[in-house]
Design a protein around this motif. Structure first.
Motif, PDB file in Angstrom:
ATOM      1  N   VAL A   1       0.867  -1.183   0.000  1.00 54.72           N
ATOM      2  CA  VAL A   1       0.000   0.000   0.000  1.00 54.72           C
ATOM      3  C   VAL A   1       0.903   1.232   0.000  1.00 54.72           C
ATOM      4  O   VAL A   1       1.860   1.331   0.769  1.00 54.72           O
ATOM      5  CB  VAL A   1      -0.907   0.008   1.239  1.00 54.72           C
ATOM      6  N   ARG A   2       0.606   2.192  -0.879  1.00 55.33           N
ATOM      7  CA  ARG A   2       1.382   3.428  -0.954  1.00 55.33           C
ATOM      8  C   ARG A   2       0.425   4.605  -0.820  1.00 55.33           C
ATOM      9  O   ARG A   2      -0.625   4.644  -1.455  1.00 55.33           O
ATOM     10  CB  ARG A   2       2.111   3.520  -2.296  1.00 55.33           C
TER      11      ARG A   2
ATOM     12  N   GLU B   1       0.050   8.798  -1.132  1.00 55.37           N
ATOM     13  CA  GLU B   1       0.673   9.873  -1.899  1.00 55.37           C
ATOM     14  C   GLU B   1       1.449  10.861  -1.029  1.00 55.37           C
ATOM     15  O   GLU B   1       2.492  11.340  -1.432  1.00 55.37           O
ATOM     16  CB  GLU B   1      -0.390  10.614  -2.709  1.00 55.37           C
ATOM     17  N   GLY B   2       0.981  11.187   0.123  1.00 52.12           N
ATOM     18  CA  GLY B   2       1.628  12.218   0.938  1.00 52.12           C
ATOM     19  C   GLY B   2       2.792  11.717   1.780  1.00 52.12           C
ATOM     20  O   GLY B   2       3.333  12.467   2.575  1.00 52.12           O
ATOM     21  N   ARG B   3       3.188  10.465   1.602  1.00 49.74           N
ATOM     22  CA  ARG B   3       4.255   9.921   2.451  1.00 49.74           C
ATOM     23  C   ARG B   3       5.385   9.406   1.605  1.00 49.74           C
ATOM     24  O   ARG B   3       5.214   8.881   0.520  1.00 49.74           O
ATOM     25  CB  ARG B   3       3.711   8.783   3.306  1.00 49.74           C
ATOM     26  N   GLY B   4       6.586   9.498   2.140  1.00 51.90           N
ATOM     27  CA  GLY B   4       7.764   9.078   1.404  1.00 51.90           C
ATOM     28  C   GLY B   4       8.345   7.803   1.804  1.00 51.90           C
ATOM     29  O   GLY B   4       8.049   6.953   2.418  1.00 51.90           O
TER      30      GLY B   4
END
Length: 150
Positions: free
Chosen positions: A144-145, A147-150
């Motif tokens: 799971v990815r 968008e606001g996290r690196g």
């Protein structure tokens, strides 16, 4: 991406329950229509040609077809399990499928010890897997990815 892992006993057991329900429902209805109530209460081992076809031949052919076409029966597909060659990870050739199916009977004979073996084997292989040269793997899920996290 995550690597596939060997499928453990409980996951495989769950797939077997799902398969038993699906195949049972599909095959019990015609048997009930053909032989009536006597099929379920009579102690006769074989009731006729349709009994042999629907109880033995169809499950054998269907199982081999699912293994070759989809790398698993419906229960395994629902749980993201794949039956593959133990050496290469490729789909099983027909001969290995037949050996694996025959191995089911070997696994079942001594109090289902061959199936329970999955829980203790390092590669999670039952006796039928060892006979057929197969392993059952769990296909990895996509991480799971956000968008606001690196």
């Amino acid at each position: 991406m995550n690597e596939p892992q060997y499928a453990g006993f409980w996951l495989r057991f769950g797939a077997t329950i799902i398969d038993s329900v699906i195949f049972g429902l599909i095959l019990m209805v015609p048997l009930a229509l053909i032989y009536g109530e006597s099929y379920w209460i009579d102690e006769t081992m074989v009731h006729g040609v349709w009994d042999v076809l629907l109880s033995y031949v169809v499950p054998f052919i269907a199982t081999l077809w699912f293994w070759r076409r989809f790398l698993g029966t419906p229960g395994k597909m629902l749980l993201r399990l794949r039956v593959v060659d133990a050496r290469t990870g490729e789909p099983l050739p027909l001969g290995q499928c037949v050996l694996r199916y025959i191995g089911y009977f070997v696994s079942a004979l001594p109090l289902c010890l061959g199936f329970l073996w999955v829980a203790f084997d390092s590669r999670k292989q039952g006796w039928h897997d060892k006979i057929g040269g197969s392993v059952v793997i769990v296909e990895p899920r996509e991480p799971v990815r956000f968008e606001g996290r690196g």
